[in-house]
Design an enzyme around this catalytic site. Structure first.
Site, PDB file in Angstrom:
ATOM      1  N   CYS A  83       4.321   9.295   0.254  1.00  0.00           N
ATOM      2  CA  CYS A  83       2.929   9.744   0.244  1.00  0.00           C
ATOM      3  C   CYS A  83       2.757  10.708  -0.920  1.00  0.00           C
ATOM      4  O   CYS A  83       3.499  11.682  -1.020  1.00  0.00           O
ATOM      5  CB  CYS A  83       2.590  10.430   1.565  1.00  0.00           C
ATOM      6  SG  CYS A  83       0.966  11.228   1.546  1.00  0.00           S
ATOM      7  N   ASN A  92       9.505   4.104   3.629  1.00  0.00           N
ATOM      8  CA  ASN A  92       9.325   3.558   4.971  1.00  0.00           C
ATOM      9  C   ASN A  92      10.619   2.884   5.422  1.00  0.00           C
ATOM     10  O   ASN A  92      11.483   2.553   4.610  1.00  0.00           O
ATOM     11  CB  ASN A  92       8.253   2.466   4.956  1.00  0.00           C
ATOM     12  CG  ASN A  92       6.878   3.006   4.669  1.00  0.00           C
ATOM     13  OD1 ASN A  92       6.192   3.474   5.560  1.00  0.00           O
ATOM     14  ND2 ASN A  92       6.468   2.960   3.407  1.00  0.00           N
ATOM     15  N   ARG A 103       0.842  -1.206   0.000  1.00  0.00           N
ATOM     16  CA  ARG A 103       0.000   0.000   0.000  1.00  0.00           C
ATOM     17  C   ARG A 103       0.877   1.256   0.000  1.00  0.00           C
ATOM     18  O   ARG A 103       0.919   1.994  -0.976  1.00  0.00           O
ATOM     19  CB  ARG A 103      -0.930  -0.034   1.219  1.00  0.00           C
ATOM     20  CG  ARG A 103      -2.109   0.917   1.142  1.00  0.00           C
ATOM     21  CD  ARG A 103      -1.809   2.350   1.520  1.00  0.00           C
ATOM     22  NE  ARG A 103      -1.251   2.489   2.866  1.00  0.00           N
ATOM     23  CZ  ARG A 103      -0.714   3.612   3.316  1.00  0.00           C
ATOM     24  NH1 ARG A 103      -0.640   4.684   2.546  1.00  0.00           N
ATOM     25  NH2 ARG A 103      -0.195   3.658   4.532  1.00  0.00           N
ATOM     26  N   ASP A 104       1.609   1.494   1.070  1.00  0.00           N
ATOM     27  CA  ASP A 104       2.370   2.739   1.182  1.00  0.00           C
ATOM     28  C   ASP A 104       3.487   2.787   0.149  1.00  0.00           C
ATOM     29  O   ASP A 104       3.805   3.856  -0.393  1.00  0.00           O
ATOM     30  CB  ASP A 104       2.951   2.854   2.602  1.00  0.00           C
ATOM     31  CG  ASP A 104       3.452   4.252   2.921  1.00  0.00           C
ATOM     32  OD1 ASP A 104       3.893   4.974   2.004  1.00  0.00           O
ATOM     33  OD2 ASP A 104       3.410   4.641   4.092  1.00  0.00           O
ATOM     34  N   HIS A 151       4.528   4.143  12.597  1.00  0.00           N
ATOM     35  CA  HIS A 151       4.771   4.121  11.157  1.00  0.00           C
ATOM     36  C   HIS A 151       5.875   5.136  10.879  1.00  0.00           C
ATOM     37  O   HIS A 151       5.658   6.340  10.970  1.00  0.00           O
ATOM     38  CB  HIS A 151       3.463   4.515  10.454  1.00  0.00           C
ATOM     39  CG  HIS A 151       3.547   4.594   8.955  1.00  0.00           C
ATOM     40  ND1 HIS A 151       3.181   3.546   8.138  1.00  0.00           N
ATOM     41  CD2 HIS A 151       3.928   5.584   8.128  1.00  0.00           C
ATOM     42  CE1 HIS A 151       3.333   3.904   6.868  1.00  0.00           C
ATOM     43  NE2 HIS A 151       3.792   5.135   6.832  1.00  0.00           N
ATOM     44  N   HIS A 209       9.046   6.721   8.526  1.00  0.00           N
ATOM     45  CA  HIS A 209       9.774   6.875   7.265  1.00  0.00           C
ATOM     46  C   HIS A 209      11.213   7.256   7.611  1.00  0.00           C
ATOM     47  O   HIS A 209      11.463   7.919   8.613  1.00  0.00           O
ATOM     48  CB  HIS A 209       9.112   7.953   6.400  1.00  0.00           C
ATOM     49  CG  HIS A 209       7.837   7.480   5.774  1.00  0.00           C
ATOM     50  ND1 HIS A 209       7.746   7.134   4.446  1.00  0.00           N
ATOM     51  CD2 HIS A 209       6.610   7.256   6.297  1.00  0.00           C
ATOM     52  CE1 HIS A 209       6.498   6.735   4.177  1.00  0.00           C
ATOM     53  NE2 HIS A 209       5.792   6.796   5.280  1.00  0.00           N
TER      54      HIS A 209
END
Lengths: 299, 299
Positions: free
Chosen positions: A233, A242, A11-12, A200, A202
């Protein structure tokens, strides 16, 4: 000691690629991750396909995603319409995002923070009524690319205004946090919720792994990471990758913290997606020889 | 809270470049570092020029190195001959290396560990008699590329056998350590010496900054870093860059730990050496916009 590593690369990671990755490549990435022992994966986003075309095939991905006992898939949800799609699609949990700052909230989901917060309870209730797990993620918890510093007290206030989540995730969307920020945020958020905390990170400013250790030691129950360290993002400038699942698992393995994930196999998943995307991934474990090397024992 | 950041880019960084960097570029790198507020720099290595030709101009570099009050230059020394050169050249301190494992010791300095250890006391005594500071560095303290795991007790034993150092540096030459390893090593070495501890981390497996935080919190007095994050060891396979000074200073600044170094200026030094070498450096702070951004205050 154990911690749950939640794979967010599908996803990310893939939402930020300039070109849409075909469904079959996403499914192959998921298969490699599941084979590596990953048991919780944020696989898709139910954001409007006009805004994030890379995630438009969420239904197709989930229809073909591998299933094994104990494996849970999550989908990102920004609003009621996203939840509708999640409910139809058959994910096991939804990750509902509230962004901490006004400007970023409007850019990320086209709504004010208040409107998103006010809608959270209803989304959480519908999701839980359908048997889905519900995560509240507070985006830009450590800083906003448009508004600058974010006060941990403000993040805690947002968390307090969003009841009904079984897990609270704090996202350093643009990678500005440090271990000191992690600890301040844990203290502030712990004052308003007893829910398991998830982080979460990065690695935009090289602090991601130090933050992961700080979160672990501050009692976090789960850490997000992406195999290969891909990510970003679309609505946040300079939101680079990430922390990488393989690099995190190396670190945790050597700290005696169990994850259930096989390092060599998840490094393969990172290499797979890097080959697919045609670029070297930020993850380092796929590039180095295994440690410790085979050979005589300790000196 | 404060910690000393020791700049090792001019030595550890440039010794590993395929082509020799001209003296004037080294001096310009030093000038940028000093302008950024760095006050302790490992600028040169007095290793045999046939073994590390990149450091053959140590005398020329030191003759032209900028001098400001409070600034101390160190040179790496592997043996008596290296010390002779250091004494003639006018460095302020010597960093004398003992490698923790037999194979690496023979490759790094052509001598057995015992022979190096036995020579340490004499080198330290001569250096101190000449008014120079003396650091003992134990190379491959966290692991050896040839022999595998290294026991912290073995490292402590080597430290105990090398009296006369004013500082003990523990080097993760190949970047395999984690915060748990840092803590184990601090405990083991603290049992045999009261000297200030210094750590030298490479970010080969993404653990470098987490290790730096662990060392800071375990009471380390100094951390090595290289502007740009360049670095490696010619005699250790896969020894990629040191942790980057600018990324470390960002992290420390935000944790409220003073270093005396100006982040934007040291990031410039990192960019300078990257431009000179014609490649992107591993450091991330030179690539991102300053944080926090100018604008309205906290949300």
């Amino acid at each position: 000691m154990e911690i749950q590593v939640i794979e967010v690369g599908p996803r990310d990671g893939l939402q930020n690629e300039p070109e849409q990755v075909p469904t079959e490549a996403k499914v192959a990435y998921l298969e490699a991750l599941v084979a590596a022992g990953v048991r919780r994966i944020e696989a898709v986003s139910f954001v409007h396909p006009g805004r994030v075309p890379q995630m438009a095939d969420a239904e197709q991905v989930m229809a073909r995603a591998p299933r094994v006992p104990g494996l849970r898939y999550a989908g990102l949800v920004l609003n009621e319409r996203g939840l509708d799609r999640a409910l139809e699609t058959g994910v096991d949990e939804v990750n509902v995002v509230v962004v901490a700052t006004e400007t970023f909230s409007r850019r990320n989901q086209g709504m004010s923070v208040d409107r998103v917060v006010d809608g959270f309870g209803g989304i959480a209730e519908r999701a839980r009524a359908a048997g889905l797990g519900v995560t509240l993620t507070v985006g830009a918890s450590f800083g906003c690319p448009f508004e600058g510093e974010v006060d941990p007290g403000h993040v805690a206030e947002l968390v307090a205004r969003c009841p009904g989540a079984q897990e609270v995730a704090l996202a350093d969307t643009i990678g500005v946090g440090t271990p000191a920020d992690v600890r301040r945020l844990v203290t502030a958020v712990r004052a308003v919720t007893a829910a398991p905390l998830r982080f979460h990170f990065h690695n935009t400013r090289s602090t991601g792994y130090a933050n992961a250790v700080a979160a672990l030691e501050a009692g976090a129950a789960a850490l997000d990471a992406s195999a290969g360290g891909i990510g970003g993002c679309p609505f946040a400038p300079e939101a680079t990758g990430n922390i990488a699942t393989e690099d995190l698992v190396y670190l945790l393995d050597r700290m005696g913290v169990g994850t259930g994930i096989t390092l060599s196999a998840v490094a393969e998943a990172g290499l797979y997606i890097g080959r697919y995307l045609g670029k070297p991934v930020p993850a380092q474990l796929g590039r180095v020889t295994p440690w410790p090397p085979p050979g005589p024992g300790p000196t």
